[in-house]
Structures are given as structure tokens and as C-alpha cells.
Design an enzyme around this catalytic site. Structure first.
Site, short mmCIF file in Angstrom:
data_model
loop_
_atom_site.label_atom_id
_atom_site.label_comp_id
_atom_site.label_asym_id
_atom_site.label_seq_id
_atom_site.Cartn_x
_atom_site.Cartn_y
_atom_site.Cartn_z
CG ASP A 193 -2.30 38.16 14.92
OD1 ASP A 193 -1.94 38.58 16.10
OD2 ASP A 193 -2.95 38.89 14.04
CE LYS A 194 0.67 32.68 21.90
NZ LYS A 194 0.10 31.48 22.12
CG ASN A 218 4.50 26.59 21.64
OD1 ASN A 218 4.00 26.97 22.54
ND2 ASN A 218 4.00 25.80 20.82
N GLY A 257 3.01 29.24 26.72
CA GLY A 257 2.12 29.25 28.06
C GLY A 257 1.38 30.41 27.82
CG ASN A 265 -7.80 28.86 21.08
OD1 ASN A 265 -7.86 28.90 22.28
ND2 ASN A 265 -7.45 27.82 20.29
CG ASN A 324 3.59 24.65 26.18
OD1 ASN A 324 4.17 23.95 26.53
ND2 ASN A 324 3.27 25.16 25.06
CB THR A 325 -1.46 26.38 30.83
OG1 THR A 325 -1.37 27.12 30.04
CG2 THR A 325 -2.13 26.99 32.06
CE LYS A 373 -5.51 23.81 18.70
NZ LYS A 373 -4.84 24.90 18.03
CB THR A 409 1.52 21.38 20.10
OG1 THR A 409 1.29 21.72 21.35
CG2 THR A 409 1.80 22.69 19.20
CE1 TYR A 438 3.37 29.84 14.19
CE2 TYR A 438 1.80 29.75 16.14
CZ TYR A 438 3.00 30.16 15.48
OH TYR A 438 3.40 31.22 16.33
CB THR A 439 4.58 24.14 11.98
OG1 THR A 439 4.29 24.34 13.25
CG2 THR A 439 6.03 24.19 11.92
C1 LIG Z 1 4.29 29.13 18.61
C2 LIG Z 1 2.86 28.10 18.64
C3 LIG Z 1 2.19 28.75 19.51
C4 LIG Z 1 0.74 28.23 19.70
N1 LIG Z 1 -0.17 28.85 20.32
C5 LIG Z 1 -1.27 28.23 20.32
C6 LIG Z 1 -2.26 28.83 21.34
O1 LIG Z 1 -2.13 29.76 21.68
N2 LIG Z 1 -3.43 28.21 21.33
C7 LIG Z 1 -3.82 27.25 20.74
O2 LIG Z 1 -5.05 26.59 20.68
N3 LIG Z 1 -2.92 26.53 20.02
C8 LIG Z 1 -1.76 27.10 19.72
N4 LIG Z 1 -0.80 26.54 18.97
C9 LIG Z 1 -1.06 25.38 18.29
C10 LIG Z 1 -1.56 25.54 16.87
O3 LIG Z 1 -2.51 26.11 16.86
C11 LIG Z 1 -1.80 24.21 16.04
O4 LIG Z 1 -2.90 23.53 16.84
C12 LIG Z 1 -0.48 23.26 16.18
O5 LIG Z 1 0.65 23.98 15.92
C13 LIG Z 1 -0.66 22.29 15.01
O6 LIG Z 1 -0.40 22.80 13.84
P1 LIG Z 1 0.54 22.95 12.88
O7 LIG Z 1 1.66 21.58 12.76
O8 LIG Z 1 0.24 23.44 11.54
O9 LIG Z 1 1.65 24.14 13.51
C14 LIG Z 1 0.56 27.11 18.84
C15 LIG Z 1 1.46 26.72 18.00
C16 LIG Z 1 2.72 27.30 17.85
C17 LIG Z 1 3.72 26.43 17.08
#
Ligand SMILES: Cc1cc2nc3c(=O)[nH]c(=O)nc-3n(C[C@H](O)[C@H](O)[C@H](O)COP(=O)(O)O)c2cc1C
Length: 366
Positions: A73-74, A120, A123, A148, A186-187, A227, A257, A326-327
Site C-alpha cells: 500500500d504505497k 515486479n 519502479g 519507506n 527497479n530504479t 532495507k 526482492t 507481501y507475496t
Molecule cells: C509488487 C511489489 C511491490 C513492492 N514495492 C516495494 C517498495 O515500493 N518498496 C520496498 O521497499 N519494497 C517493495 N517490495 C518488496 C517487499 O516489501 C518485500 O521486501 C519483498 O516482496 C519480499 O517479501 P515477500 O516475499 O513477503 O513479498 C515490493 C514487493 C512487491 C511484490
């Protein structure tokens, strides 16, 4: 998986992954605004309180250690829904300065159901730090909120610190902790900021800004965390841990990721960061490595491939004080919250720990 999500998931999975995510956010934001729906969400999903799971950290009280990971939830559109569902805390963002940015072109999100994974390359699409700060300020729930913070795509690398400081200034008042994101794949260039030569001056600048803001507002500086990516070499992980101690950072978030797309087969068509089950073992290893180096000096938020109560328990034993997912929520739905939290309560009792604090790192050295 609970029955409701068991029915909902096949429907959601019929849609393109990003569209499904937007639908979930729209639904959750509605739940967050309606007292009746919040009460329903609470009774369906929120875990029962357990004093053994409570954690006092960074001047905040966490009712249990399981929270929402960054990116879900950005823009903070459904804060009160996440709280009603029973999360212990949430991390919003990544947000960038000003009005935010659109992120990368679509398609940029892909599910890999056989692996319980997602790739993903979003970006950082976001509506900007100010919009997020306003949303946080108008929430009704009281669970701790981390923000974040990131750098805009258009900002040159040598001005990255300006972006982080600008966002910090905007979200300072409404954030219980701040995460400096230097690990999104992604950046372009962002992850280079994890090298000690770049990380030391960046974090020092952010800490200076943090102290200046605290002095100006006559309050305490916000806890600052970094992070990190699961793709760092072990010696770079150690160097980041040592730097965290040297600079007196408040925590580390492990991990973002991974770019190791070879962990899934066939290769995804979206070339970005992989999350979910295949990331679990590396995130777990990295948490353990950090804990070995840091002990209880600097708390770790464990994230990456936490898909079950057992994963959550192993992450605590490896040294994580707080956990995020998240996932796991994409595949297991909101039932994951109760199953993780009740599962942790159960494991504490069975293994003879009187509090989750006591269990943190208990598996390191086994
Ligand atoms: C679709 C998506 C968007 C994400 N966007 C961010 C982000 O904006 N900032 C960030 O620090 N991590 C972002 N993450 C990473 C997650 O916070 C987390 O570190 C990563 O997905 C590993 O956890 P999980 O296996 O439970 O998903 C994103 C992950 C996903 C899948």
C-alpha cells in the site's frame, strides 16, 4: 487459506496481476472507511491478543510482530483496513518527493503461482510523500506506521540524498519509523547506494536531517532503518551491519526482492525483482548472518518469503524482531495474519518461551 479468500483468489487471479492488486486496494480502502466493514474484517481475521507477542521498540508498542511489507500500500489508501484485519504494524511507501511518479511502463507485475512467487518491476509508482503524509494523518487506527522512502527516477544519483531528505521532512511527523530503501532492483543505480562508500555519506546526511528536524520540532529523531537486497555478497552484508553499528542506525530490513530470476522456471516475462517462496531461504540466511554479527544491538525486520506460521517462527529464531509479508498475502490472503500470529503464540508456549523477545535469535548457533 480461509474459505472467503479460497473463493476470491481464483476470481482475482483471472485478472492481470496489477489490475487485481488495484481491485484489492479499492476494496480495502472501502473497508477502511466503513465502521461496519472494519468490524467485520476484525471479527473474521484479526488474531486474539497475546501479551507474550507484544514488543516495545523505537518508542512504539507493537501488539505482535507481524506487519504489512512496503509496496503493498504505497500511498496508504487502506491504512485502517490493514489495522482492522489485525496487522501489528505497517510499512507504507516507497514514496518519492513532490507529486510522486508514474513508475515503469506496464506490464510490470507477474504472478508465478506454481512457485508462490511474484516478479515486479514497478519502479516506485506513487502519489508522492505529501499525499501519503496527509493520508497517514487522517487515519483512525493507532498501530505503528513506518514510511519507506526512496529516490525519484529522474533525480541523478549524485543528488539522491536530497530526495531522501526531502521525503523524510514531509513524512517525519506522521511516521513511527523510517526505512531508507536502497535495495529496489527497479530504479537504475539505486542498489549501488548499498556500497559502503555511498551508504555512509547518504545515511550520515539523512541522520543529520533527522536530528535537525527533531530539534526544530522539539521532538525525538525518528528511528532510521535501512532495507537491503538479498543479492548482496556475504562480506557486503557484514559491511552494512558494521556500518549500521558505527552510525547508530535503529534497524535493518532484510530483505527486498531478488534479481535471481533463475530461482523460478520458466523465466518470467517481467524482468524485475522476485518475491515469495523462492526468496525465503536467502532472506532467512541473510537474517541469520546479520543477527550473528549484530546480536541484539540492532533489531532486524525479517521479510522475504514468509508464507506460513512456520516461516515466521524460523525468521524469529534466525534473529528477526519484527516480520513482514507481501507475496504471502497474495497467495494465502488475510487469513495469513491469524495463522501467523496464532502460530507464533503456539510455538512460544510449546518451546517454553515466555515472550517473543526471548525467542529472537534463539535458533542462531544451532
Ligand atoms: C509488487 C511489489 C511491490 C513492492 N514495492 C516495494 C517498495 O515500493 N518498496 C520496498 O521497499 N519494497 C517493495 N517490495 C518488496 C517487499 O516489501 C518485500 O521486501 C519483498 O516482496 C519480499 O517479501 P515477500 O516475499 O513477503 O513479498 C515490493 C514487493 C512487491 C511484490
Amino acid at each position: 487459506m480461509d474459505v472467503t479468500y479460497g473463493c476470491l483468489r481464483p476470481l482475482l487471479f483471472q485478472f492481470d496481476a496489477e489490475r487485481a492488486h488495484q481491485m484489492v486496494l479499492t476494496g480495502a480502502s472501502m473497508v477502511g472507511r466503513q465502521p461496519m466493514l472494519r468490524a467485520m474484517a476484525r471479527s473474521l481475521y484479526a488474531p486474539s491478543p497475546d501479551p507474550a507477542l507484544e514488543i516495545e521498540l523505537w518508542g512504539s508498542r507493537f501488539s505482535h510482530p507481524f506487519g504489512v511489507a512496503a509496496g503493498l500500500d504505497k500511498d496508504g489508501v487502506a491504512i485502517d483496513a490493514w489495522a482492522a484485519l489485525g496487522f501489528g504494524f505497517m510499512e507504507l511507501g516507497t514514496v518519492t518527493p513532490g507529486q510522486g511518479q508514474p513508475g515503469n511502463p506496464r506490464p510490470r507485475l507477474e504472478r508465478m503461482p506454481h512457485h508462490r512467487a511474484v516478479v515486479n518491476k514497478l519502479g516506485f509508482p506513487n502519489k508522492g510523500a505529501e499525499a501519503l503524509a496527509n493520508r497517514i494523518a487522517s487515519r483512525i487506527s493507532t498501530i505503528p506506521i513506518g514510511t519507506n522512502i526512496g529516490k525519484a527516477k529522474s533525480t541523478p544519483m549524485d543528488r539522491a540524498a536530497d530526495d531522501y531528505c526531502s521525503v523524510l521532512g514531509t513524512v517525519f511527523d506522521v511516521s513511527d519509523y523510517i526505512v531508507v530503501n536502497v535495495s529496489s532492483p527497479n530504479t537504475a543505480g539505486l542498489r549501488d547506494l548499498q556500497s559502503i562508500q555511498m551508504l555512509r555519506p547518504l545515511l550520515s546526511r539523512i541522520q543529520q536531517e533527522n536530528s535537525a528536524l527533531a530539534a526544530q520540532k522539539n521532538t525525538r529523531p525518528r528511528p532510521i532503518l535501512v532495507k537491503i537486497a538479498p543479492d548482496l555478497a556475504d562480506e557486503d552484508v557484514d559491511a552494512v551491519a558494521d556500518l549500521a553499528v558505527e552510525l547508530g542506525l535503529d534497524g535493518l530490513v532484510a530483505t527486498n526482492t531478488t534479481i535471481r530470476l533463475d530461482l523460478v522456471d520458466p523465466l518470467p516475462s517481467v524482468q524485475g525483482g522476485l518475491s515469495g517462496a523462492p526468496l525465503g531461504p536467502r532472506s532467512l540466511d541473510l537474517t541469520r548472518r546479520l543477527y550473528r554479527r549484530l546480536g541484539s544491538k540492532i533489531p532486524i525486520i525479517g521479510v522475504g518469503g514468509i508464507m506460513s506460521a512456520e516461516d515466521a517462527w524460523q525468521r524469529i529464531r534466525a534473529g528477526a524482531t519484527l516480520l513482514q509479508s507481501y507475496t504471502g498475502l497474495i497467495y494465502e490472503g488475510p487469513g495469513l495474519i491469524r495463522s501467523v500470529v496464532n502460530g507464533l503464540s503456539h510455538r512460544l508456549r510449546v518451546e517454553g518461551f515466555s515472550s517473543v523477545r526471548e525467542a529472537v535469535g534463539s535458533g542462531v548457533g544451532d
